[in-house]
Motif scaffolding. Structure first.
Motif, PDB file in Angstrom:
ATOM      1  N   ALA A  81      -8.150 -30.917   1.480  1.00 13.08           N
ATOM      2  CA  ALA A  81      -7.122 -31.153   2.130  1.00 13.08           C
ATOM      3  C   ALA A  81      -7.675 -31.640   3.649  1.00 13.08           C
ATOM      4  O   ALA A  81      -8.278 -30.698   4.189  1.00 13.08           O
ATOM      5  CB  ALA A  81      -6.214 -30.121   2.206  1.00 13.08           C
ATOM      6  N   ASN A  82      -7.337 -32.764   4.398  1.00 17.30           N
ATOM      7  CA  ASN A  82      -7.680 -32.795   5.787  1.00 17.30           C
ATOM      8  C   ASN A  82      -6.858 -32.417   6.695  1.00 17.30           C
ATOM      9  O   ASN A  82      -5.609 -32.587   6.700  1.00 17.30           O
ATOM     10  CB  ASN A  82      -7.618 -34.470   5.613  1.00 17.30           C
ATOM     11  N   ASN A  83      -7.317 -31.225   7.351  1.00 17.82           N
ATOM     12  CA  ASN A  83      -6.607 -30.507   8.400  1.00 17.82           C
ATOM     13  C   ASN A  83      -6.951 -31.114   9.852  1.00 17.82           C
ATOM     14  O   ASN A  83      -6.792 -30.416  10.671  1.00 17.82           O
ATOM     15  CB  ASN A  83      -6.751 -29.078   8.253  1.00 17.82           C
ATOM     16  N   GLY A  84      -7.865 -32.233   9.978  1.00 17.48           N
ATOM     17  CA  GLY A  84      -8.074 -32.641  10.974  1.00 17.48           C
ATOM     18  C   GLY A  84      -9.348 -32.128  11.683  1.00 17.48           C
ATOM     19  O   GLY A  84      -9.861 -32.546  12.823  1.00 17.48           O
ATOM     20  N   LYS A  85     -10.050 -31.180  10.861  1.00 15.77           N
ATOM     21  CA  LYS A  85     -11.178 -30.419  11.324  1.00 15.77           C
ATOM     22  C   LYS A  85     -12.306 -30.911  11.114  1.00 15.77           C
ATOM     23  O   LYS A  85     -12.604 -31.611   9.860  1.00 15.77           O
ATOM     24  CB  LYS A  85     -11.164 -28.944  10.859  1.00 15.77           C
ATOM     25  N   VAL A  86     -13.369 -31.147  11.922  1.00 15.80           N
ATOM     26  CA  VAL A  86     -14.736 -31.837  11.599  1.00 15.80           C
ATOM     27  C   VAL A  86     -15.709 -30.936  10.769  1.00 15.80           C
ATOM     28  O   VAL A  86     -15.948 -29.958  11.215  1.00 15.80           O
ATOM     29  CB  VAL A  86     -15.493 -32.374  12.753  1.00 15.80           C
ATOM     30  N   GLY A 132     -16.640 -28.408  13.587  1.00 18.80           N
ATOM     31  CA  GLY A 132     -15.793 -27.317  14.184  1.00 18.80           C
ATOM     32  C   GLY A 132     -14.724 -27.748  14.947  1.00 18.80           C
ATOM     33  O   GLY A 132     -13.836 -26.662  15.230  1.00 18.80           O
ATOM     34  N   LYS A 133     -15.111 -28.856  15.481  1.00 16.61           N
ATOM     35  CA  LYS A 133     -14.070 -29.417  16.452  1.00 16.61           C
ATOM     36  C   LYS A 133     -12.811 -30.213  15.739  1.00 16.61           C
ATOM     37  O   LYS A 133     -12.979 -30.286  14.378  1.00 16.61           O
ATOM     38  CB  LYS A 133     -14.539 -30.302  17.550  1.00 16.61           C
ATOM     39  N   SER A 134     -11.914 -30.525  16.230  1.00 12.54           N
ATOM     40  CA  SER A 134     -10.576 -31.166  15.540  1.00 12.54           C
ATOM     41  C   SER A 134     -10.174 -32.491  16.147  1.00 12.54           C
ATOM     42  O   SER A 134     -10.617 -32.717  17.322  1.00 12.54           O
ATOM     43  CB  SER A 134      -9.437 -30.249  15.651  1.00 12.54           C
ATOM     44  N   LEU A 135      -9.551 -33.289  15.457  1.00 13.40           N
ATOM     45  CA  LEU A 135      -8.842 -34.370  15.888  1.00 13.40           C
ATOM     46  C   LEU A 135      -8.172 -34.393  17.300  1.00 13.40           C
ATOM     47  O   LEU A 135      -7.507 -33.312  17.612  1.00 13.40           O
ATOM     48  CB  LEU A 135      -7.760 -34.761  15.029  1.00 13.40           C
ATOM     49  N   ASP A 136      -8.435 -35.383  18.068  1.00 14.76           N
ATOM     50  CA  ASP A 136      -8.113 -35.356  19.627  1.00 14.76           C
ATOM     51  C   ASP A 136      -8.625 -34.357  20.729  1.00 14.76           C
ATOM     52  O   ASP A 136      -8.456 -34.433  21.788  1.00 14.76           O
ATOM     53  CB  ASP A 136      -6.573 -34.912  19.708  1.00 14.76           C
ATOM     54  N   SER A 153     -11.404 -39.341  17.853  1.00 15.84           N
ATOM     55  CA  SER A 153      -9.807 -40.113  17.492  1.00 15.84           C
ATOM     56  C   SER A 153      -9.498 -40.267  16.037  1.00 15.84           C
ATOM     57  O   SER A 153      -8.390 -40.726  15.866  1.00 15.84           O
ATOM     58  CB  SER A 153     -10.139 -41.560  18.248  1.00 15.84           C
ATOM     59  N   ALA A 154     -10.526 -39.814  15.058  1.00 16.96           N
ATOM     60  CA  ALA A 154     -10.219 -39.832  13.738  1.00 16.96           C
ATOM     61  C   ALA A 154     -11.090 -39.109  12.898  1.00 16.96           C
ATOM     62  O   ALA A 154     -12.300 -39.024  13.221  1.00 16.96           O
ATOM     63  CB  ALA A 154     -10.257 -41.454  13.209  1.00 16.96           C
ATOM     64  N   VAL A 155     -10.431 -38.359  12.094  1.00 18.98           N
ATOM     65  CA  VAL A 155     -11.379 -37.279  11.177  1.00 18.98           C
ATOM     66  C   VAL A 155     -10.899 -37.701   9.760  1.00 18.98           C
ATOM     67  O   VAL A 155      -9.821 -37.720   9.246  1.00 18.98           O
ATOM     68  CB  VAL A 155     -11.208 -35.998  11.413  1.00 18.98           C
ATOM     69  N   GLU A 156     -11.782 -38.171   9.031  1.00 20.36           N
ATOM     70  CA  GLU A 156     -11.453 -38.749   7.513  1.00 20.36           C
ATOM     71  C   GLU A 156     -12.351 -37.830   6.529  1.00 20.36           C
ATOM     72  O   GLU A 156     -13.640 -37.630   6.687  1.00 20.36           O
ATOM     73  CB  GLU A 156     -11.531 -40.213   7.396  1.00 20.36           C
ATOM     74  N   TYR A 157     -11.611 -37.434   5.502  1.00 25.03           N
ATOM     75  CA  TYR A 157     -12.564 -36.959   4.366  1.00 25.03           C
ATOM     76  C   TYR A 157     -12.590 -37.905   3.259  1.00 25.03           C
ATOM     77  O   TYR A 157     -11.919 -37.919   2.322  1.00 25.03           O
ATOM     78  CB  TYR A 157     -11.804 -35.664   3.833  1.00 25.03           C
TER      79      TYR A 157
END
Length: 158
Positions: A81-86, A132-136, A153-157
């Motif tokens: 599940a993409n939670n916006g985390k890198v 460990g960082k997140s979107l935005d 600006s974008a995190v995609e799995y």
């Protein structure tokens, strides 16, 4: 025992390379050695020495790949599940805040890294700064040109 993190695609490419080395390259080299032997005196036979060197390289690569494949940890982000985390395997778009330049990287294993295709190793300075960082989030990443501020600006799995 070291685990090698790798994407599913990276593992598949390694398996394909191993198959090619064993079924195509190895037989070609063996044939070259046999042909070179037929030319007589091996001490001054450049073809023979070149073929033996190729054989040594090929066998070394086969062992290297087999060792890695026996210790890989496949990480397939497409099933998460993409939670916006890198995380490892994520495709991350970052914007350089000093010039608004946008670039997209996929964070992959060492054997998969290919900067020309924007595939960066998880051990690279950019990846280490993003994991460990997140979107935005805004991150400072140490580059050869100094510290640069980026926004994720974008995190995609994918």
């Amino acid at each position: 025992m070291n685990q090698y993190p790798m994407t599913a695609k990276g593992a598949e490419l390694l398996r394909e390379e191993l198959q090619h080395l064993k079924s195509v390259k190895r037989p070609q080299i063996i044939k070259s050695i046999a042909e070179a032997r037929e030319h007589g005196d091996l001490k001054e036979n450049a073809e023979y020495h070149a073929a033996r060197e190729q054989q040594s390289f090929c066998e070394g690569r086969i062992q290297d790949i087999e060792g890695k494949l026996s210790n890989i940890q496949i990480i397939d982000v497409t099933k998460m599940a993409n939670n916006g985390k890198v995380i490892f395997g994520a495709t991350v778009t970052i914007v350089n805040l000093s010039n608004d330049e946008e670039i997209t990287y996929k964070i992959v294993g060492e054997d998969e890294a290919d900067i020309k295709n924007n595939l960066i190793s998880y051990g690279s300075p950019i990846a280490r700064g993003l994991i460990g960082k997140s979107l935005d989030d805004i991150v400072n990443i140490q580059t050869p040109k100094g510290s640069i501020e980026f926004e994720i600006s974008a995190v995609e799995y994918i």
